[in-house]
Design a protein around this motif. Structure first.
Motif, PDB file in Angstrom:
ATOM      1  N   SER A 127     -40.606 -36.699  24.353  1.00 59.05           N
ATOM      2  CA  SER A 127     -39.188 -37.395  24.669  1.00 59.05           C
ATOM      3  C   SER A 127     -38.994 -37.087  25.963  1.00 59.05           C
ATOM      4  O   SER A 127     -38.375 -38.083  26.640  1.00 59.05           O
ATOM      5  N   GLN A 128     -38.822 -35.692  26.355  1.00 59.47           N
ATOM      6  CA  GLN A 128     -38.372 -35.394  27.893  1.00 59.47           C
ATOM      7  C   GLN A 128     -39.362 -36.048  29.007  1.00 59.47           C
ATOM      8  O   GLN A 128     -38.930 -36.564  29.891  1.00 59.47           O
ATOM      9  N   ALA A 129     -40.752 -36.245  28.681  1.00 60.85           N
ATOM     10  CA  ALA A 129     -41.506 -36.763  29.545  1.00 60.85           C
ATOM     11  C   ALA A 129     -41.425 -38.253  29.779  1.00 60.85           C
ATOM     12  O   ALA A 129     -41.198 -38.913  30.743  1.00 60.85           O
ATOM     13  N   GLU A 130     -41.031 -38.829  28.410  1.00 60.68           N
ATOM     14  CA  GLU A 130     -40.796 -40.510  28.500  1.00 60.68           C
ATOM     15  C   GLU A 130     -39.467 -40.526  29.055  1.00 60.68           C
ATOM     16  O   GLU A 130     -39.384 -41.561  29.878  1.00 60.68           O
ATOM     17  N   LEU A 131     -38.483 -39.704  29.051  1.00 62.33           N
ATOM     18  CA  LEU A 131     -37.331 -39.899  29.623  1.00 62.33           C
ATOM     19  C   LEU A 131     -37.559 -39.913  31.205  1.00 62.33           C
ATOM     20  O   LEU A 131     -36.753 -40.582  31.738  1.00 62.33           O
ATOM     21  N   ARG A 132     -38.173 -38.818  31.482  1.00 63.13           N
ATOM     22  CA  ARG A 132     -38.409 -38.381  33.050  1.00 63.13           C
ATOM     23  C   ARG A 132     -39.065 -39.676  33.415  1.00 63.13           C
ATOM     24  O   ARG A 132     -38.980 -40.237  34.711  1.00 63.13           O
ATOM     25  N   ALA A 133     -40.324 -40.319  32.839  1.00 62.15           N
ATOM     26  CA  ALA A 133     -41.166 -41.280  33.562  1.00 62.15           C
ATOM     27  C   ALA A 133     -40.321 -42.480  33.295  1.00 62.15           C
ATOM     28  O   ALA A 133     -40.379 -43.211  34.425  1.00 62.15           O
TER      29      ALA A 133
END
Length: 694
Positions: A177-183
């Protein structure tokens, strides 16, 4: 559950006091039968084992004690219970390799390292386990360390262990989720740029015509597809009104669309024909959206030209499949007709051989009748398949029907009344008159058969202007048409029968009374003539069958134009080249034309005919079959002849005539068509007519 961890001191016998504080784990040890176990009864265990096990049982951490060197006995404390699942009931004191048989291959090398003094700690190590205790994919955090006795020998292993599956999965989900949000945050601007680039690529690469236009009829922006599809340059498109490249027949409908856009209406599925720079036309379906508060609108057009061609080919293939399925039945009919022809000709030969010359006409007429019936069946099949070549001429449909009236009255019989209502000022149609006559005759026969107790048949002609909606309902382009409608007061048709009426060989008549090809033939003729057929009927209320034909912008030929007199005894003059791979036909043409005074040269294929055309021989008329062998068809021979001898008169003779071979079913000036089988007087008449023409 009895909690022994809070039992009073000295609650166990003295030899077992090392088990105090172990709670339910102590209960499992006490309940097990140790009499046959390698360690023996708990009271006799070594002091080292007792002390170490007491530490494990009283630890708040999840711990295992694996005691032994070769065969490890498995002990664990109460905190470890949840990790065992259904194995809890029997695991206490069992061999380690049995308790964790599903993990032994992974655990054994770690145990060997620990015994060798290489104690290790593992964090979130993945394990693949059997599913009796839960999920197969699991993660554990643990450490292995060896236990030495007083002599420094290996006595067992301490194992601190916790299952971390839930946390690992939660951490992984959180990390995703954090990676998707960062992306998403990092690439938002990039996405906007990509969408813009994609829009630009669509504008540049799509084959759909996209444009911005004004209500005054001028295009402001066009994408490259306009040039690719239509051939016009961007400058040519933007510097003149769009209506100039719309087919004249669609001008009125296009103006109506612009008026609807001016009123703020969304327009979809509007079809017109747009001119190309090379003089052709493309069929385009448009969607147009007005911009609120301005004189701008946006249009997208899709080229349907090839799609319509593919759909037509598919329909044709389906029809041909139906014809193929019934080849056996057709062969039976043809064999019957051939038997009639051959039998009568053989009887004629027998009579001539015996010198009996009386009553010979009976056999000749019978053979001719069978031949005509075979020809009629062939024509019906060809018309259904839409491969019958038309010989279209401007025709006065009212006069044509009036000329049939006596025949129609005799056909429908005295029990049925016939009324012909011809529209005044009826437009001209460019049609094959014989095929229209055949269509009207078939419709009247069907109407008669639908009225077994008698009734009224009405033939009515009319001029029709079909707007976009009316044309779409009839599967036709908008424009001017004339209609020929045949109405009866018969039994009518239900919806299912109407839907199947044009299928080949579909008939509601009793066996032997209908071929099922009549309406199929009419449909094929109408579609090949640029028109359509529609059925309007209700059960018990009668039926109306309407043929729609495009208006022809010209005058009809007079009867003298159409029916040039045929004089069989006229002496001809000139040289005729006949190209046909069938020797009997070449000889037949040679004999009859020689009989009336023409010089005839024969050729068996296109190559031989071309050699004659390339020679210095005089050729006044080329007669060629359409379907020739050896790589050159009749149309190619005709084109070569015209290039060598401009203005050469050409007569095609054909039994099927593929549309492409004669110019999509239409003949050029100076070309005529004679369909096999033809009579000798028809051949002579056509040759005389062409020889006389300038």
């Amino acid at each position: 559950m009895t909690d022994l961890s809070v039992a009073e001191p000295r609650s166990l016998p003295h030899p077992l006091r090392f088990l105090e504080g172990g709670g339910e784990a102590t209960r499992l040890i006490l309940d097990r039968d140790w009499s046959n176990h390698p360690l023996g009864e708990p009271g006799g265990w070594s002091e080292a084992l007792k002390a170490t096990l007491s530490t494990v049982l009283n630890s708040p951490e999840s711990m295992i004690l694996a005691w032994g060197r070769e065969e490890l006995t498995f002990f664990f404390n109460e905190t470890y219970f949840p990790l065992l699942g259904p194995r809890l009931e029997w695991a206490m004191g069992a061999p380690f390799r049995h308790v964790w048989a599903d993990a032994w291959d992974q655990a054994e090398p770690i145990i060997r390292d620990a015994f060798a003094g290489r104690s290790r700690r593992f964090t979130d190590l993945p394990w693949k386990l059997n599913t009796d205790r839960g999920e197969a994919d699991t993660w554990f955090t643990f450490s292995y360390s060896r236990i030495l006795d007083g002599q420094g020998e290996i006595a067992g292993l301490f194992i601190f262990t916790n299952e971390t599956t839930a946390r690992v999965r939660a951490d992984a989900a959180l990390a995703r989720s954090q990676a998707e949000l960062r992306a998403l945050n990092e690439t938002l601007e990039q996405h906007v740029q990509e969408r813009t680039a994609e829009r630009d690529r669509v504008w540049q690469l799509t084959n759909d015509l996209m444009a911005t236009a004004r209500l005054d009829g001028y295009l402001l922006h066009v994408n490259p597809a306009w040039t690719r599809v239509l051939g016009w340059s961007e400058e040519e498109l933007l510097t003149r009104p769009f209506i100039e490249i719309v087919d004249a027949a669609d001008h009125a409908a296009t103006a109506d669309v612009v008026a609807r856009l001016a009123a703020g209406e969304l327009v979809t599925n509007f079809v017109d024909h747009v001119l190309t720079s090379d003089g052709g036309k493309r069929t385009i379906m448009w969607t147009a959206v007005p911009e609120e508060g301005s004189d701008l609108f946006y249009i997208i057009g899709r080229d349907l030209t090839e799609q319509h061609a593919v759909e037509d080919a598919l329909r044709q293939a389906q029809k041909m499949q139906a014809v193929g399925q019934l080849t056996g039945g057709l062969a039976h009919d043809f064999n019957n007709l051939l038997t009639g022809m051959m039998g009568n000709l053989e009887l004629l030969q027998v009579r001539l051989t015996k010198g009996r010359l009386d009553d010979l006409d009976r056999f000749v007429l019978a053979a001719q009748g069978a031949g005509r019936r075979a020809a009629a069946l062939t024509q019906r099949l060809l018309a259904f398949s839409r491969r019958q070549t038309l010989d279209p001429r401007p025709a006065d449909v009212n006069r044509l029907i009036a000329g049939m009236e006596d025949l129609l009255r005799r056909t429908i019989g005295p029990a049925n009344a016939l009324e012909v209502v011809g529209a005044g000022g009826l437009w001209t149609a460019n049609i094959d008159a014989g095929q229209l006559e055949n269509a009207v005759l078939n419709l009247c026969i069907n109407a008669r058969d639908a009225m077994p107790d008698g009734g009224r048949i009405t033939i009515e002609t009319a001029n029709k202007w079909l707007d976009e909606r009316a044309a779409r309902e009839r599967d036709l382009p908008p424009g001017q048409y004339l209609s020929i409608c045949v109405t009866d007061t018969g039994t009518g048709m239900d919806q299912r029968t109407i839907e199947r009426a044009f299928e080949p060989f579909f008939t509601t008549k009793p066996i032997g009374q209908g071929t099922g090809l009549g309406l199929s033939m009419i449909y094929g003729f109408a579609r090949q003539s640029g028109g359509q057929v529609r059925i309007y009927s209700e059960v018990g209320e009668g039926t109306t069958m309407c043929i729609y034909l495009p208006r022809y912008a010209g005058t009809a030929e007079t009867a003298e134009d159409v029916d040039a007199a045929v004089v069989l005894d006229r002496v001809g003059g000139g040289t005729v080249l006949i190209v046909d791979d069938e020797a009997t036909i070449r000889h037949l043409v040679d004999e009859i034309l020689d009989e009336v005074g023409y010089t005839v040269i024969g050729a068996a294929d296109g190559a031989a005919g071309l050699k004659v055309l390339q020679s210095g021989a005089r050729i006044d008329l080329l007669i060629t079959d359409v379907g020739l062998p050896n790589g050159m068809n009749g149309r190619q021979v005709a084109d070569a002849g015209r290039s060598l001898r401009p203005g050469l008169k050409i007569l095609f003779i054909t039994g099927y005539a593929e549309n492409a071979a004669v110019g999509n079913g239409h003949l050029e000036p100076g070309m005529e068509l004679l369909t096999k089988p033809f009579s000798l007087d028809a051949l002579v008449g056509k040759v005389n007519e062409m020889m006389r023409s300038a």
